[in-house]
Design a protein around this motif. Sequence first.
Motif, PDB file in Angstrom:
ATOM      1  N   LEU A  56     -62.485  29.130  30.942  1.00  0.00           N
ATOM      2  CA  LEU A  56     -62.668  28.106  32.071  1.00  0.00           C
ATOM      3  C   LEU A  56     -63.993  27.403  32.548  1.00  0.00           C
ATOM      4  O   LEU A  56     -64.469  28.837  32.484  1.00  0.00           O
ATOM      5  CB  LEU A  56     -61.435  28.181  33.247  1.00  0.00           C
ATOM      6  N   ILE A  57     -64.924  26.147  32.876  1.00  0.00           N
ATOM      7  CA  ILE A  57     -66.859  26.828  32.593  1.00  0.00           C
ATOM      8  C   ILE A  57     -66.746  26.791  34.491  1.00  0.00           C
ATOM      9  O   ILE A  57     -66.186  25.855  35.571  1.00  0.00           O
ATOM     10  CB  ILE A  57     -66.834  25.106  32.317  1.00  0.00           C
ATOM     11  N   HIS A  58     -67.250  27.850  34.658  1.00  0.00           N
ATOM     12  CA  HIS A  58     -67.292  27.665  36.126  1.00  0.00           C
ATOM     13  C   HIS A  58     -68.536  27.030  36.803  1.00  0.00           C
ATOM     14  O   HIS A  58     -69.346  26.219  37.198  1.00  0.00           O
ATOM     15  CB  HIS A  58     -66.931  28.961  36.908  1.00  0.00           C
ATOM     16  N   SER A  59     -69.240  26.931  35.501  1.00  0.00           N
ATOM     17  CA  SER A  59     -71.372  26.400  35.266  1.00  0.00           C
ATOM     18  C   SER A  59     -71.686  26.690  34.799  1.00  0.00           C
ATOM     19  O   SER A  59     -71.238  27.451  33.252  1.00  0.00           O
ATOM     20  CB  SER A  59     -72.033  26.732  36.753  1.00  0.00           C
ATOM     21  N   GLY A  60     -72.196  26.163  33.977  1.00  0.00           N
ATOM     22  CA  GLY A  60     -73.743  26.088  32.879  1.00  0.00           C
ATOM     23  C   GLY A  60     -72.331  24.653  31.788  1.00  0.00           C
ATOM     24  O   GLY A  60     -71.558  23.853  32.058  1.00  0.00           O
ATOM     25  N   GLN A  61     -72.620  24.563  30.648  1.00  0.00           N
ATOM     26  CA  GLN A  61     -71.743  23.788  29.294  1.00  0.00           C
ATOM     27  C   GLN A  61     -71.771  24.866  28.448  1.00  0.00           C
ATOM     28  O   GLN A  61     -72.566  25.523  27.713  1.00  0.00           O
ATOM     29  CB  GLN A  61     -73.437  22.537  28.757  1.00  0.00           C
ATOM     30  N   VAL A  62     -70.793  24.370  27.734  1.00  0.00           N
ATOM     31  CA  VAL A  62     -70.568  24.448  26.318  1.00  0.00           C
ATOM     32  C   VAL A  62     -70.168  23.163  25.039  1.00  0.00           C
ATOM     33  O   VAL A  62     -69.615  22.455  25.958  1.00  0.00           O
ATOM     34  CB  VAL A  62     -68.972  24.833  26.533  1.00  0.00           C
ATOM     35  N   GLU A  63     -70.726  23.570  24.159  1.00  0.00           N
ATOM     36  CA  GLU A  63     -71.043  23.065  22.893  1.00  0.00           C
ATOM     37  C   GLU A  63     -69.858  23.525  21.704  1.00  0.00           C
ATOM     38  O   GLU A  63     -69.624  24.601  21.387  1.00  0.00           O
ATOM     39  CB  GLU A  63     -71.834  23.074  21.886  1.00  0.00           C
ATOM     40  N   ILE A  64     -68.315  22.538  21.542  1.00  0.00           N
ATOM     41  CA  ILE A  64     -67.447  22.504  21.380  1.00  0.00           C
ATOM     42  C   ILE A  64     -67.746  22.183  19.594  1.00  0.00           C
ATOM     43  O   ILE A  64     -67.455  21.156  19.526  1.00  0.00           O
ATOM     44  CB  ILE A  64     -65.826  22.416  21.235  1.00  0.00           C
ATOM     45  N   ARG A  65     -67.587  23.000  18.286  1.00  0.00           N
ATOM     46  CA  ARG A  65     -67.867  22.197  17.300  1.00  0.00           C
ATOM     47  C   ARG A  65     -66.517  22.624  16.184  1.00  0.00           C
ATOM     48  O   ARG A  65     -66.004  23.515  16.310  1.00  0.00           O
ATOM     49  CB  ARG A  65     -68.937  22.393  16.342  1.00  0.00           C
ATOM     50  N   ASP A  66     -66.329  21.885  15.344  1.00  0.00           N
ATOM     51  CA  ASP A  66     -65.074  22.185  13.578  1.00  0.00           C
ATOM     52  C   ASP A  66     -65.060  22.735  13.435  1.00  0.00           C
ATOM     53  O   ASP A  66     -66.746  23.050  13.140  1.00  0.00           O
ATOM     54  CB  ASP A  66     -64.413  20.848  13.272  1.00  0.00           C
ATOM     55  N   GLU A  67     -63.957  22.991  11.949  1.00  0.00           N
ATOM     56  CA  GLU A  67     -64.731  24.206  10.917  1.00  0.00           C
ATOM     57  C   GLU A  67     -65.172  23.552  10.064  1.00  0.00           C
ATOM     58  O   GLU A  67     -66.538  24.292   9.577  1.00  0.00           O
ATOM     59  CB  GLU A  67     -63.261  24.084  10.240  1.00  0.00           C
ATOM     60  N   ASN A  68     -66.757  21.996  10.586  1.00  0.00           N
ATOM     61  CA  ASN A  68     -67.401  22.016   9.285  1.00  0.00           C
ATOM     62  C   ASN A  68     -69.108  21.757  10.191  1.00  0.00           C
ATOM     63  O   ASN A  68     -69.729  20.701   9.836  1.00  0.00           O
ATOM     64  CB  ASN A  68     -66.931  20.190   8.929  1.00  0.00           C
ATOM     65  N   ASP A  89     -51.168  29.425  16.944  1.00  0.00           N
ATOM     66  CA  ASP A  89     -51.019  31.204  16.978  1.00  0.00           C
ATOM     67  C   ASP A  89     -52.384  32.348  17.279  1.00  0.00           C
ATOM     68  O   ASP A  89     -51.969  33.576  16.328  1.00  0.00           O
ATOM     69  CB  ASP A  89     -51.568  30.974  15.190  1.00  0.00           C
ATOM     70  N   GLY A  90     -52.414  31.822  17.736  1.00  0.00           N
ATOM     71  CA  GLY A  90     -53.628  32.550  18.796  1.00  0.00           C
ATOM     72  C   GLY A  90     -55.629  32.917  18.223  1.00  0.00           C
ATOM     73  O   GLY A  90     -55.185  33.721  18.377  1.00  0.00           O
ATOM     74  N   ILE A  91     -55.427  31.697  16.907  1.00  0.00           N
ATOM     75  CA  ILE A  91     -56.291  31.822  16.069  1.00  0.00           C
ATOM     76  C   ILE A  91     -57.340  30.165  16.440  1.00  0.00           C
ATOM     77  O   ILE A  91     -56.788  29.804  16.645  1.00  0.00           O
ATOM     78  CB  ILE A  91     -56.670  31.975  14.413  1.00  0.00           C
ATOM     79  N   ALA A  92     -58.410  30.979  16.295  1.00  0.00           N
ATOM     80  CA  ALA A  92     -59.649  29.770  17.524  1.00  0.00           C
ATOM     81  C   ALA A  92     -59.487  28.318  15.889  1.00  0.00           C
ATOM     82  O   ALA A  92     -59.974  28.602  14.495  1.00  0.00           O
ATOM     83  CB  ALA A  92     -61.254  29.931  17.308  1.00  0.00           C
ATOM     84  N   ALA A  93     -59.192  27.247  16.976  1.00  0.00           N
ATOM     85  CA  ALA A  93     -59.367  26.183  15.551  1.00  0.00           C
ATOM     86  C   ALA A  93     -60.566  25.824  15.601  1.00  0.00           C
ATOM     87  O   ALA A  93     -61.041  24.668  14.347  1.00  0.00           O
ATOM     88  CB  ALA A  93     -57.940  25.562  16.119  1.00  0.00           C
ATOM     89  N   THR A  94     -61.776  26.105  16.230  1.00  0.00           N
ATOM     90  CA  THR A  94     -63.165  25.417  16.748  1.00  0.00           C
ATOM     91  C   THR A  94     -63.910  26.480  16.962  1.00  0.00           C
ATOM     92  O   THR A  94     -63.250  28.188  16.752  1.00  0.00           O
ATOM     93  CB  THR A  94     -62.762  24.386  17.656  1.00  0.00           C
ATOM     94  N   SER A  95     -64.904  26.301  16.738  1.00  0.00           N
ATOM     95  CA  SER A  95     -66.429  27.134  17.606  1.00  0.00           C
ATOM     96  C   SER A  95     -66.538  26.866  18.329  1.00  0.00           C
ATOM     97  O   SER A  95     -66.429  25.691  18.722  1.00  0.00           O
ATOM     98  CB  SER A  95     -67.545  27.560  16.628  1.00  0.00           C
ATOM     99  N   ALA A  96     -67.040  27.799  19.654  1.00  0.00           N
ATOM    100  CA  ALA A  96     -67.739  27.566  20.937  1.00  0.00           C
ATOM    101  C   ALA A  96     -69.102  28.412  21.331  1.00  0.00           C
ATOM    102  O   ALA A  96     -68.520  29.744  20.993  1.00  0.00           O
ATOM    103  CB  ALA A  96     -66.762  27.724  21.703  1.00  0.00           C
ATOM    104  N   SER A 597     -63.958  13.813  10.474  1.00  0.00           N
ATOM    105  CA  SER A 597     -64.882  15.300  10.184  1.00  0.00           C
ATOM    106  C   SER A 597     -64.195  16.216   8.956  1.00  0.00           C
ATOM    107  O   SER A 597     -64.858  16.445   8.034  1.00  0.00           O
ATOM    108  CB  SER A 597     -65.245  16.878  10.895  1.00  0.00           C
ATOM    109  N   ALA A 598     -63.429  16.980   8.313  1.00  0.00           N
ATOM    110  CA  ALA A 598     -62.880  18.026   8.003  1.00  0.00           C
ATOM    111  C   ALA A 598     -62.300  17.197   6.252  1.00  0.00           C
ATOM    112  O   ALA A 598     -62.576  16.571   5.093  1.00  0.00           O
ATOM    113  CB  ALA A 598     -61.023  18.383   8.061  1.00  0.00           C
TER     114      ALA A 598
END
Length: 607
Positions: A56-68, A89-96, A597-598
């Motif tokens: 959860l973001i309190h302050s700032g910015q986060v970029e989410i990217r897919d597997e490509n 399944d507990g595994i990240a589907a994206t990168s952050a 994208s995929a």
Amino acid sequence: MPIAPEELHRFLSAVHPYDTLDSDALEGMLPQFVQRRLPAGEPIYAVGQPLDGLYLIHSGQVEIRDENDVVVSLLGPRNSFGERGLTRDGIAATSARTVEETLLLMLPVYAFNALVQEHPAAQRFFDRSRAAKPRKTDLAHSRVETLMAAKPLTLPPETSVREAAKLMAERRVSSVCITDGPALKGILTIRDVSGKVVGGGLSFDTPVAQVMTAEPLTLPPSAIGSDVLHMMMERHIGHVPVTEGGRLVGIVTQTDLTRFQAVSSAELVAEIARADTAEQMAEVTARIPQLLAQLVASGNRHEVVTRLITDIADTVTRRLLALAKDRLGAAPVPYLWLACGSQGRQEQTGVSDQDNCLFLDDSATEDDLSYFREMAKFVSDGLDKTGYYYCPGDMMATNPQWCQRVGTWRGYFAKWIAKPDPMAQMLASVMFDLRPIGGSKSLFEDLQEETLAKAAKNSIFVSHMIANSLKHTPPLGLLRGFATIRSGEHKNTLDLKHNGVVPVVDMARVYALQGELTEVNTRARLEAAVAAGKLSGSGGQDLLDAYDLIAETRLEHQAAQVKRGAAPDNYLAPADLSDFERSHLRDAFVVIKSLQSALGHGRGMLG
């Protein structure tokens, strides 16, 4: 340095779903959050890694990217991320990765699981699948807002009985609501006119205020059908005004209740099958919006609603074909009328044009072609009269190009596959949705299998089809927002058709092409693609969930317009949605963008 517990408590109290927790539950969660202050450009997690928890973001910015490595979202304060992988399944589907210095609050896996297990609001918020809706199809349990006439006849108190009676006769209604501005003052019925005016010997110039039923019994839009039934039976009345906050919003009559019970797809189909003219059918199809609203209010899934509505269009088409035979005589050679577009996919809603074509036996002569062109005009004109307006792109059997012998059609498909220019891509996309409606199905079956096989084996054609399928993109903006239409009649709205449903329709068509799958309906194509291994199980389920949410949001929007007495369309204002609905809808768009994208990267999309 970390933020103090008091500040953390205030912050979480303003973030859904934590704002639904009672004070003790929220206080107990505070020590479980791990605070992480990260510099700009810092990786948080990568695709395929086990997730530590919910972020959860309190302050700032986060970029989410897919597997490509394609950016699918840019998140700011109060936004969560990681829930998609955690709930699967507990595994990240994206990168952050952070974009600027960011303070993150991380809720460990065990605490996240406890949160969704113990608090229904949290479970609903983080579960991106569509829960089954309760079915309430009977009159007694339907909401009054689905039963009422949304624009009742109204007149001011000083109107004469003569004028009121004249207007009721012209409008073919049995009552008029007497209002002062938006406020309901009374109701005048035909029975009042005959009993109090005619029977009482009053002048027809008497103001309606003197003979109306003042302060009539009313119900709110949230009441249910049984409330209306009980009120009518107990008080011996046939009209119940519907008010909200003292304002008149509709009226329910005994006729409305009878009509509600009669409006079913089966009843409409039966009436159309008995009709002798397009005008008679138009009187039936005019009730389709009411049917749509009723089906949605009854909890039917979107694929059921659209299938039932499409069945009506199919029946209209077949009835028109039969009437054409009566007028023109029997067809000189075997033929097949096919639908494409939303009718072909059995996905029609309250807004539909017509897309169709004719396949003719190869023995057809030039004189025979003249017969079928006359048939096509009769049927397409009839469809237009019944509300299925002419295709703006002229994709209709009335166009000589789309009224041809099977051999000519075979040549069309061969040419489009061999030389897939932009026009060929568009035409092939439309024609891959063909579905027989009336005539000899054998004219199409071999051609469908043959075309699918040739197309699937041509990698260049498949690549072009993939490129074409990515032209419609989800309406995603920065900072967890939507990219709404910027100008014109539909400014600040989302086009739930072209930027919501169509991207999934296009991808499903490609999956069907790759797997040589004969299914035409979008949802059936996605399920078949998963079964055939053309779409992963997890990716397929994500896409199905996203499609279901968008398609049902679209239908709910149209049903709401029908209840207000407006014509249904595909343009939804995000401001009309709750924070919860906006969050889920945006996540659905993110899923679609990721799978686009995929698909593009996986098949070498052409630029």
